[in-house]
Design a protein around this motif. Sequence first.
Motif, PDB file in Angstrom:
ATOM      1  N   PHE A  73       0.709  -1.203   0.219  1.00 16.85           N
ATOM      2  CA  PHE A  73       0.004  -0.123  -0.019  1.00 16.85           C
ATOM      3  C   PHE A  73       0.832   1.295   0.048  1.00 16.85           C
ATOM      4  N   LEU A  74       1.930   1.185   0.958  1.00 14.63           N
ATOM      5  CA  LEU A  74       2.446   2.757   1.137  1.00 14.63           C
ATOM      6  C   LEU A  74       3.541   2.961  -0.078  1.00 14.63           C
ATOM      7  N   SER A  75       4.187   1.797  -0.475  1.00 19.45           N
ATOM      8  CA  SER A  75       5.233   1.727  -1.593  1.00 19.45           C
ATOM      9  C   SER A  75       4.493   2.212  -2.923  1.00 19.45           C
ATOM     10  N   ASN A  76       3.323   2.046  -2.990  1.00 14.20           N
ATOM     11  CA  ASN A  76       2.674   2.176  -4.451  1.00 14.20           C
ATOM     12  C   ASN A  76       1.616   3.499  -4.270  1.00 14.20           C
ATOM     13  N   THR A  77       1.963   4.446  -3.235  1.00 13.38           N
ATOM     14  CA  THR A  77       1.257   5.464  -3.087  1.00 13.38           C
ATOM     15  C   THR A  77       1.864   7.001  -3.392  1.00 13.38           C
ATOM     16  N   PHE A  78       1.112   7.826  -4.186  1.00 17.87           N
ATOM     17  CA  PHE A  78       1.928   9.011  -4.711  1.00 17.87           C
ATOM     18  C   PHE A  78       0.860  10.267  -4.373  1.00 17.87           C
ATOM     19  N   MET A  79       1.534  11.010  -3.633  1.00 13.88           N
ATOM     20  CA  MET A  79       0.453  12.391  -3.572  1.00 13.88           C
ATOM     21  C   MET A  79       0.738  13.334  -4.933  1.00 13.88           C
ATOM     22  N   ILE A  80      -0.556  13.714  -5.378  1.00 11.68           N
ATOM     23  CA  ILE A  80      -0.279  14.533  -6.755  1.00 11.68           C
ATOM     24  C   ILE A  80      -1.316  15.432  -6.544  1.00 11.68           C
ATOM     25  N   ASN A  81      -0.597  16.751  -6.907  1.00  9.21           N
ATOM     26  CA  ASN A  81      -1.085  17.956  -7.085  1.00  9.21           C
ATOM     27  C   ASN A  81      -2.049  17.865  -8.437  1.00  9.21           C
ATOM     28  N   ILE A  82      -3.438  18.486  -8.224  1.00 10.33           N
ATOM     29  CA  ILE A  82      -4.234  18.701  -9.344  1.00 10.33           C
ATOM     30  C   ILE A  82      -4.016  20.031  -9.954  1.00 10.33           C
ATOM     31  N   ASP A  83      -3.599  20.011 -11.462  1.00 11.22           N
ATOM     32  CA  ASP A  83      -3.511  21.353 -11.955  1.00 11.22           C
ATOM     33  C   ASP A  83      -4.518  22.195 -12.197  1.00 11.22           C
ATOM     34  N   SER A  84      -4.225  23.409 -12.600  1.00  7.12           N
ATOM     35  CA  SER A  84      -5.216  24.354 -12.762  1.00  7.12           C
ATOM     36  C   SER A  84      -6.132  23.984 -13.855  1.00  7.12           C
ATOM     37  N   HIS A  85      -5.725  23.046 -14.836  1.00  7.92           N
ATOM     38  CA  HIS A  85      -6.933  22.482 -15.652  1.00  7.92           C
ATOM     39  C   HIS A  85      -7.539  21.032 -15.334  1.00  7.92           C
ATOM     40  N   LEU A  89      -1.430  14.136 -13.076  1.00 10.52           N
ATOM     41  CA  LEU A  89      -0.321  13.353 -13.648  1.00 10.52           C
ATOM     42  C   LEU A  89      -0.280  12.143 -13.060  1.00 10.52           C
ATOM     43  N   LEU A  90      -0.518  11.060 -13.695  1.00  7.42           N
ATOM     44  CA  LEU A  90      -0.432   9.654 -13.132  1.00  7.42           C
ATOM     45  C   LEU A  90       1.005   9.035 -13.132  1.00  7.42           C
ATOM     46  N   PRO A  91       1.267   8.384 -11.820  1.00  8.80           N
ATOM     47  CA  PRO A  91       2.523   7.817 -12.052  1.00  8.80           C
ATOM     48  C   PRO A  91       2.836   6.675 -12.975  1.00  8.80           C
ATOM     49  N   LYS A  92       4.062   6.698 -13.683  1.00  9.71           N
ATOM     50  CA  LYS A  92       4.515   5.392 -14.679  1.00  9.71           C
ATOM     51  C   LYS A  92       4.354   4.316 -13.862  1.00  9.71           C
ATOM     52  N   THR A  93       4.868   4.341 -12.725  1.00  6.43           N
ATOM     53  CA  THR A  93       4.837   2.868 -11.922  1.00  6.43           C
ATOM     54  C   THR A  93       3.315   2.479 -11.902  1.00  6.43           C
ATOM     55  N   LEU A  94       2.393   3.268 -11.366  1.00  5.54           N
ATOM     56  CA  LEU A  94       1.028   2.649 -11.365  1.00  5.54           C
ATOM     57  C   LEU A  94       0.616   2.421 -12.484  1.00  5.54           C
ATOM     58  N   LEU A  95       0.640   3.110 -13.449  1.00  5.00           N
ATOM     59  CA  LEU A  95       0.200   3.109 -15.034  1.00  5.00           C
ATOM     60  C   LEU A  95       0.799   1.576 -15.492  1.00  5.00           C
TER      61      LEU A  95
END
Length: 143
Positions: A73-85, A89-95
Amino acid sequence: MFYGNKELTIDDKSRLTLSSIYRDGFPGGICYACYGMDCCLELYPEKTYEIKADQIMKLNDFDDTARRVKRTFLSNTFMINIDSHSRVLLPKTLLDKTRLGKNVICVGMYDHLELWDKDTYLKMEKENQDSYASDAKKIIGGN
């Protein structure tokens, strides 16, 4: 609260534009992307993620199954900022781990979103619909 489903597209830069029906569910413009159950990608609002992480962190470190769950769970978690649009941005690791293609289905799961490869989701949805009544009876009960 997230519900329903919507077809979305991941662009060539691995960005997903959140639909207006989901965008407001992420206060502060932050979401947490995680490897989800059944090989989907999950997006959590910050507060919901913190509750889930707290539950997982309470698992017993002396139990090997608990350690595996925590680690995955923790090693596959990424905090992401949602941009103004309204893009994430989805992490390649998870994709890569979830095998998400360009065309995805975004599914509302009340407190979070699931992202599924479109073809995988449509196949699974058919199977789920076929067993919906019997599954509900098994876990909820009834006549």
